[in-house]
Design a protein around this motif. Structure first.
Motif, mmCIF file in Angstrom:
data_model
loop_
_atom_site.group_PDB
_atom_site.id
_atom_site.type_symbol
_atom_site.label_atom_id
_atom_site.label_comp_id
_atom_site.label_asym_id
_atom_site.label_seq_id
_atom_site.Cartn_x
_atom_site.Cartn_y
_atom_site.Cartn_z
ATOM 1 N N GLY A 167 51.325 10.501 0.272
ATOM 2 C CA GLY A 167 50.621 10.802 1.529
ATOM 3 C C GLY A 167 49.679 9.687 1.944
ATOM 4 O O GLY A 167 49.523 9.399 3.130
ATOM 5 N N CYS A 168 49.039 9.022 0.969
ATOM 6 C CA CYS A 168 48.105 7.949 1.317
ATOM 7 C C CYS A 168 48.839 6.825 2.033
ATOM 8 O O CYS A 168 48.390 6.325 3.065
ATOM 9 N N THR A 169 49.980 6.428 1.494
ATOM 10 C CA THR A 169 50.661 5.288 2.105
ATOM 11 C C THR A 169 51.320 5.666 3.417
ATOM 12 O O THR A 169 51.365 4.879 4.352
ATOM 13 N N THR A 223 44.075 3.895 -4.732
ATOM 14 C CA THR A 223 43.731 5.051 -3.893
ATOM 15 C C THR A 223 42.759 5.932 -4.676
ATOM 16 O O THR A 223 42.439 5.634 -5.835
ATOM 17 N N CYS A 224 42.345 7.024 -4.069
ATOM 18 C CA CYS A 224 41.396 7.909 -4.761
ATOM 19 C C CYS A 224 41.949 8.354 -6.108
ATOM 20 O O CYS A 224 41.257 8.309 -7.129
ATOM 21 N N ALA A 225 43.215 8.772 -6.099
ATOM 22 C CA ALA A 225 43.788 9.348 -7.317
ATOM 23 C C ALA A 225 43.826 8.319 -8.444
ATOM 24 O O ALA A 225 43.399 8.604 -9.576
ATOM 25 N N GLY A 253 38.908 6.738 9.345
ATOM 26 C CA GLY A 253 39.835 6.529 8.246
ATOM 27 C C GLY A 253 39.039 6.345 6.971
ATOM 28 O O GLY A 253 37.813 6.243 6.988
ATOM 29 N N CYS A 254 39.733 6.288 5.834
ATOM 30 C CA CYS A 254 39.045 6.114 4.562
ATOM 31 C C CYS A 254 39.000 4.624 4.188
ATOM 32 O O CYS A 254 39.620 3.777 4.841
ATOM 33 N N ALA A 255 38.275 4.330 3.110
ATOM 34 C CA ALA A 255 38.100 2.917 2.724
ATOM 35 C C ALA A 255 39.408 2.295 2.228
ATOM 36 O O ALA A 255 39.610 1.087 2.349
HETATM 37 S S1 SF4 Z 1 43.469 10.508 -0.884
HETATM 38 FE FE1 SF4 Z 1 44.389 8.621 -0.055
HETATM 39 S S2 SF4 Z 1 44.251 8.811 2.200
HETATM 40 FE FE2 SF4 Z 1 42.885 10.376 1.298
HETATM 41 S S3 SF4 Z 1 40.840 9.421 1.230
HETATM 42 FE FE3 SF4 Z 1 41.818 9.007 -0.750
HETATM 43 S S4 SF4 Z 1 42.877 7.015 -0.541
HETATM 44 FE FE4 SF4 Z 1 42.365 7.784 1.526
#
Ligand code: SF4
Length: 520
Positions: free
Chosen positions: A74-76, A137-139, A48-50
């Protein structure tokens, strides 16, 4: 301990140092699999991601909280629900998932206004909930939205609410483990010490690194309460937001999953002088020793021993029944992190299973070191395997069962290897004496289920027997047992309730006299 090279990964030479076979008399000094490194390009990780590590593993089990992700939906969705970390407030935290639902236009123009309106909307929709966690999140990290500033703005406008912000985007570490670390530190920096809890016992603990999977926390808390120990907070399964703000008042941090939560224990020791004691709720012997250690710390050994004697007498005949039928069965022990070493020795000693492989997705080298030291010679230890390596290992080792997560578990099913979900469980809780028997029963059911026997047939090539009737699990498991074991009267299968938690919720406990006068 030679490194093991997978046939399927010969084209990725960097993978060679990520797997080893435990040799005879291995002292662990010659080699350990590399661990907790960035995933190698070309290998498909099941990690999984951080962000997932922070929200899904650590944050979300808190029960009286709106958990909101600031990012794309999608992240959640990826971090919603599948862990089965239940709670005694009707599972509020499992029922809903909240996201700001960022779109392309927000990436271009910013999403802080969107976040603020989402926070207000969520509090309005659930007026009884006054606590919130927000996850980057990343975004939202890449466009630089200031989550802390927005949270502060809302807290000033709505003084009755409290908000915690976790800045742990997906890329903040090689795996979910990076997120575990970030949220541990963020919680102690932002929240610990901001709430004064009520102390009701001379013996006060924080129960740390326990996520109440199918009720594990409630089982363990029952033992602590029977010992007269106050559980000030649980980090974080079935844990209450405000209780966790009061962690600084405990006398002892009792740590279960060291991989995900040792960071906050270590900080509580440095900042507040609270000692850390590592325990293990799985298995009769480790659990008994854990209660003894806690009791020894407080000088109440006889209370722990009374529980150990009572529970062992009740459940040992049932564990032995399963051990007689599971002895010699081969298991690939492929959980995510710390269960690798929590289970490696004790499922062999107490259930008779032979651990032929251990792996970790997000564990560090220390986890692998503990796991390898506890499993049997010849076991294949793998760090962060890709799907093809997992398949190759199963084809080679031919396990009777694998204990793992849902992604590799579904792959195992396709090649007709029974699988139990080591993350979310099947019919847990699995902690406690009764829970350990339930775990043995789940393993037994997986291995001997007639359904699995049928699934073992490959209709494209196997001959389908048409002359045999239906076989029950008991017929399959007892076929080769000696007569005296099969008919033994001092052993029996699981006799507990389908819902083993019902008897704990609402239970009352003896009031122990306090030795010290405390100003409250
Ligand atoms: S986009 Fe969302 S689910 Fe994908 S790595 Fe980044 S935080 Fe994690």
């Amino acid at each position: 301990m030679p490194y093991h090279e997978f046939e399927c990964s010969k084209c990725i030479p960097e993978r060679k140092k990520h797997a080893v076979i435990k040799g005879p008399g291995e002292d662990l000094t010659s080699a350990l699999p590399l661990g907790y490194l960035n995933t190698i390009p070309g290998t498909i990780s099941e990690r999984g991601c951080a962000y997932c590590g922070a929200k899904h593993v650590i944050g979300s089990p808190m029960k009286d909280v709106i958990h909101l992700s600031h990012g794309p939906i999608g992240c959640t969705y990826d971090t919603w629900q599948t862990k089965r970390y239940i709670s005694d407030n009707d599972n509020f935290q499992l029922k809903y998932t909240f996201a700001s639902d960022m779109k392309e236009k927000h990436i271009v123009f910013g999403a802080e206004k969107l976040l603020k309106s989402n926070i207000l909307e969520a509090f309005k929709a659930f007026p009884k909930i006054k606590r919130m966690t927000i996850y980057q999140t990343c975004a939202s990290a890449l466009i630089g939205d200031d989550l802390n500033a927005i949270a502060q703005e809302v807290m000033e406008e709505l003084p009755e609410v409290d908000i915690f912000v976790c800045n742990s985007p997906g890329f903040a570490g090689p795996s979910q483990s990076g997120g575990h670390h970030k949220i541990n530190i963020a919680w102690i920096n932002q929240k610990v010490g901001t709430f004064e809890p009520k102390i009701t016992s001379d013996y006060v603990i924080n129960y740390v690194g326990e996520y109440n999977i199918q009720g594990d926390q409630e089982v363990m808390t029952d033992f602590f309460k029977r010992m007269g120990v106050q559980v000030l907070s649980t980090f974080t399964g079935n844990g209450s937001y405000d209780d966790l703000r009061g962690m600084h008042r405990a006398h002892l941090n009792v740590l279960e999953c060291a991989r995900s939560a040792e960071y906050i224990c270590n900080e509580l020791r440095v900042r507040y002088g609270i000692p850390r004691l590592d325990i293990d709720g799985f298995g009769f012997e480790p659990l008994g020793n854990s209660l003894r250690k806690i009791a020894l710390f407080f000088g109440i050994e006889e209370r722990a021993q009374a529980i150990i004697d009572e529970e062992t007498a009740r459940w040992k005949p049932e564990l032995d029944w399963y051990k007689a039928r599971l002895t010699g069965k081969k298991v690939c022990l492929w959980p995510g992190g710390s269960k690798l070493w929590h289970w490696a020795h004790v499922i062999h000693e107490e259930m008779g299973l032979d651990v032929v492989s251990v792996y970790t997705k997000f564990g560090h080298q220390g986890d692998m070191e503990k796991g390898i030291s506890r499993c049997e010679e010849g076991a294949l230890a793998i760090d962060d395997p890709n799907e093809l390596e997992g398949l190759e290992a199963m084809e080679t080792l031919k396990p009777d069962i694998i204990l793992t997560g849902k992604r590799p578990g579904e792959v195992a099913k396709k090649i007709r290897v029974p699988y139990l979900n080591a993350h979310a469980y099947h019919n847990g809780p699995w902690k406690g004496w009764e829970g350990w028997v339930r775990f043995a029963r789940d393993i037994y059911n997986a291995i001997y289920s007639p359904i699995h026997q049928l699934a073992l047939l490959d209709i494209s090539k196997d001959e389908i027997p048409g002359d045999k009737g239906f076989a029950t699990a008991r017929m399959l498991s007892d076929a080769d047992l000696p007569e005296d074991v099969r008919n033994a009267t001092d052993m029996r299968p699981y006799s507990g309730q389908f819902d083993s938690l019902a008897k704990l919720r609402g239970k009352t406990y003896p009031a122990f006299e306090r030795q010290t006068a405390v100003a409250e």
